[in-house]
Design a protein around this motif. Sequence first.
Motif, PDB file in Angstrom:
ATOM      1  N   LEU A 109       0.733  -1.196   0.067  1.00  0.00           N
ATOM      2  CA  LEU A 109      -0.120   0.090  -0.051  1.00  0.00           C
ATOM      3  C   LEU A 109       0.899   1.324   0.035  1.00  0.00           C
ATOM      4  N   ARG A 110       1.807   1.088   0.796  1.00  0.00           N
ATOM      5  CA  ARG A 110       2.873   2.370   0.692  1.00  0.00           C
ATOM      6  C   ARG A 110       3.320   2.562  -0.521  1.00  0.00           C
ATOM      7  N   LEU A 111       3.595   1.533  -1.287  1.00  0.00           N
ATOM      8  CA  LEU A 111       4.398   1.585  -2.667  1.00  0.00           C
ATOM      9  C   LEU A 111       3.410   2.430  -3.622  1.00  0.00           C
ATOM     10  N   LEU A 112       1.947   1.865  -3.353  1.00  0.00           N
ATOM     11  CA  LEU A 112       1.012   2.402  -4.370  1.00  0.00           C
ATOM     12  C   LEU A 112       0.702   3.738  -4.155  1.00  0.00           C
ATOM     13  N   LEU A 113       0.716   4.339  -2.686  1.00  0.00           N
ATOM     14  CA  LEU A 113       0.475   5.507  -2.448  1.00  0.00           C
ATOM     15  C   LEU A 113       1.726   6.413  -3.013  1.00  0.00           C
ATOM     16  N   LEU A 114       2.707   6.033  -2.798  1.00  0.00           N
ATOM     17  CA  LEU A 114       3.967   6.762  -3.388  1.00  0.00           C
ATOM     18  C   LEU A 114       3.913   6.963  -4.761  1.00  0.00           C
ATOM     19  N   SER A 115       3.273   6.137  -5.613  1.00  0.00           N
ATOM     20  CA  SER A 115       3.164   6.180  -7.067  1.00  0.00           C
ATOM     21  C   SER A 115       2.628   7.169  -7.670  1.00  0.00           C
ATOM     22  N   LYS A 116       1.558   7.622  -7.039  1.00  0.00           N
ATOM     23  CA  LYS A 116       0.397   8.784  -6.975  1.00  0.00           C
ATOM     24  C   LYS A 116       0.094   8.647  -8.511  1.00  0.00           C
ATOM     25  N   ASP A 117      -0.266   7.663  -9.046  1.00  0.00           N
ATOM     26  CA  ASP A 117      -0.713   7.640 -10.438  1.00  0.00           C
ATOM     27  C   ASP A 117      -2.147   7.340 -10.384  1.00  0.00           C
ATOM     28  N   VAL A 150      -8.382   8.743  -3.981  1.00  0.00           N
ATOM     29  CA  VAL A 150      -8.280   8.281  -5.092  1.00  0.00           C
ATOM     30  C   VAL A 150      -8.401   6.387  -4.820  1.00  0.00           C
ATOM     31  N   VAL A 151      -7.136   6.137  -4.010  1.00  0.00           N
ATOM     32  CA  VAL A 151      -7.194   4.693  -3.559  1.00  0.00           C
ATOM     33  C   VAL A 151      -8.291   4.068  -3.010  1.00  0.00           C
ATOM     34  N   ALA A 152      -8.724   4.798  -1.912  1.00  0.00           N
ATOM     35  CA  ALA A 152      -9.908   4.090  -1.110  1.00  0.00           C
ATOM     36  C   ALA A 152     -10.942   3.960  -2.160  1.00  0.00           C
ATOM     37  N   ARG A 153     -11.239   5.230  -2.773  1.00  0.00           N
ATOM     38  CA  ARG A 153     -12.542   4.646  -3.780  1.00  0.00           C
ATOM     39  C   ARG A 153     -12.207   3.493  -4.706  1.00  0.00           C
ATOM     40  N   ALA A 154     -10.978   3.569  -5.198  1.00  0.00           N
ATOM     41  CA  ALA A 154     -10.709   2.245  -6.088  1.00  0.00           C
ATOM     42  C   ALA A 154     -10.744   1.136  -5.417  1.00  0.00           C
ATOM     43  N   ILE A 155     -10.475   1.057  -4.334  1.00  0.00           N
ATOM     44  CA  ILE A 155     -10.400  -0.340  -3.469  1.00  0.00           C
ATOM     45  C   ILE A 155     -11.802  -0.778  -3.068  1.00  0.00           C
ATOM     46  N   ALA A 156     -12.672   0.225  -2.700  1.00  0.00           N
ATOM     47  CA  ALA A 156     -14.189   0.115  -2.660  1.00  0.00           C
ATOM     48  C   ALA A 156     -14.801  -0.632  -3.866  1.00  0.00           C
ATOM     49  N   ALA A 157     -14.661   0.186  -4.937  1.00  0.00           N
ATOM     50  CA  ALA A 157     -15.194  -0.391  -6.083  1.00  0.00           C
ATOM     51  C   ALA A 157     -14.631  -1.589  -6.421  1.00  0.00           C
ATOM     52  N   ASN A 158     -13.445  -1.913  -6.268  1.00  0.00           N
ATOM     53  CA  ASN A 158     -12.734  -3.413  -6.400  1.00  0.00           C
ATOM     54  C   ASN A 158     -13.749  -4.352  -5.645  1.00  0.00           C
ATOM     55  N   ILE A 159     -13.834  -4.048  -4.431  1.00  0.00           N
ATOM     56  CA  ILE A 159     -14.471  -5.057  -3.537  1.00  0.00           C
ATOM     57  C   ILE A 159     -16.140  -5.203  -4.100  1.00  0.00           C
ATOM     58  N   VAL A 160     -16.464  -4.343  -4.546  1.00  0.00           N
ATOM     59  CA  VAL A 160     -17.965  -4.733  -5.173  1.00  0.00           C
ATOM     60  C   VAL A 160     -17.721  -5.540  -6.307  1.00  0.00           C
ATOM     61  N   ARG A 161     -16.810  -5.378  -7.162  1.00  0.00           N
ATOM     62  CA  ARG A 161     -16.443  -6.148  -8.215  1.00  0.00           C
ATOM     63  C   ARG A 161     -16.268  -7.780  -7.973  1.00  0.00           C
ATOM     64  N   LEU A 162     -15.449  -7.694  -6.942  1.00  0.00           N
ATOM     65  CA  LEU A 162     -15.054  -9.007  -6.676  1.00  0.00           C
ATOM     66  C   LEU A 162     -16.143  -9.927  -6.080  1.00  0.00           C
ATOM     67  N   THR A 163     -17.135  -9.323  -5.120  1.00  0.00           N
ATOM     68  CA  THR A 163     -18.122 -10.011  -4.305  1.00  0.00           C
ATOM     69  C   THR A 163     -19.043 -10.062  -5.394  1.00  0.00           C
ATOM     70  N   THR A 164     -19.360  -9.247  -6.257  1.00  0.00           N
ATOM     71  CA  THR A 164     -20.424  -9.468  -7.476  1.00  0.00           C
ATOM     72  C   THR A 164     -19.959 -10.715  -8.144  1.00  0.00           C
ATOM     73  N   GLU A 165     -18.867 -10.702  -8.388  1.00  0.00           N
ATOM     74  CA  GLU A 165     -18.383 -11.880  -9.116  1.00  0.00           C
ATOM     75  C   GLU A 165     -18.367 -13.211  -8.291  1.00  0.00           C
ATOM     76  N   VAL A 166     -18.223 -13.192  -7.247  1.00  0.00           N
ATOM     77  CA  VAL A 166     -18.560 -14.562  -6.215  1.00  0.00           C
ATOM     78  C   VAL A 166     -19.873 -14.864  -6.289  1.00  0.00           C
ATOM     79  N   ALA A 167     -20.718 -13.899  -6.148  1.00  0.00           N
ATOM     80  CA  ALA A 167     -22.200 -14.094  -6.376  1.00  0.00           C
ATOM     81  C   ALA A 167     -22.662 -14.738  -7.536  1.00  0.00           C
ATOM     82  N   ASP A 168     -22.005 -13.963  -8.574  1.00  0.00           N
ATOM     83  CA  ASP A 168     -22.804 -14.428 -10.059  1.00  0.00           C
ATOM     84  C   ASP A 168     -22.165 -15.726 -10.203  1.00  0.00           C
TER      85      ASP A 168
END
Length: 359
Positions: free
Chosen positions: A124-132, A176-194
């Motif tokens: 997570l530290r590496l990702l935050l340092l990238s600021k991409d 930016v990262v927190a929003r991306a993680i939240a959206a990713n969790i939605v994607r993953l849990t939706t894929e599990v249910a589907d």
Amino acid sequence: MMSVRKVISALFAAVGFAAHAASADLPPPEPVSHAAMVKASIEKYIIPHVDALKVSAAQLPAAVNAVCTTGSPAASKALQDQFDKVVLAYAGVDFLRFGPMLEQGRREQISFWPDPRGFVGRQLRLLLLSKDDKIAEPGALGKQSAAVQGLPALETLMHDQDAPLGPGETARYRCVVARAIAANIVRLTTEVADGWEKPGGWADKLLNPGPSNDTYKSASESAVEIVKALIVGVSLTSDLQVKPQVDPKVKLAPPYQKSGLQKPYYAASVGSLHQLYDTLSLETWLPPDRLWMKDWVSGTWRTLESSDGYGGSADHAKREDPATPRELFDRMNGLRNMIANRLSVAAKLTVGFNELDGD
């Protein structure tokens, strides 16, 4: 130390034999068929639990956005409350480590725990340092390390007091990262249910075994898969949540400790396992001279559920003599052994586990 087999024997000796003798005089229930076990497990346990996870996760992005937009204490509390719901819903499916949870490493992506080497913090530290900012693009986070994709990474951002989430510039990229993680969790849990519920998905695979099924050739094979998941769940709770308190050589932080969820997570894990155990109805296969096993298992569930998992009493139990971690560990290993080597055998299911004695 006493083996699990000796623990079981000692506990059995303490049970009142008069009750066992009386129950042996009653006509035994009709054994639940393997196909019925599978159907009940899917309809009453698996689908409701994966749906609960999907529904709770769907609320995370809005909760994260509210904190990042306002930074208010009310928004932070609402995010924590929603996060708690997702984590406790996840405890009910964590041990279903086959099918949609296993595919593409979704389990590790949703919850990278245990994490004894601290990968979540480092990655997570590496990702935050990238600021991409491209990390916000759909699918971008899914190409990163599993350690930064799910609930532990989001929890770390939520509880960083030096740089809290909020509307300020210093928190912009963290949001930016927190929003991306939240959206990713939605994607993953939706894929599990589907993955479970779609036509031809894992529910259909389990419910329709046969020669043309590429995974399960018989109802027995389908039932074994679910029973193995139950055994895995008991093992995970024992080895990852309780054993670190018993064996000082096991260096492992409790799950979701930053959010204070270690005790609720234990309760959710044990309660979920008990629910799946009851749904499987393995005890209906016991012959009259083995009905004592029902009483032993019932007493074990009471012990596990009356504990907070960390040497104290559960809120609803208020016991003056709560089970110690050592007792919990021994009880769980006894339960694991009972399901794998006694109840499954009685139900004519070969789960492929050995003695499974604890330390």
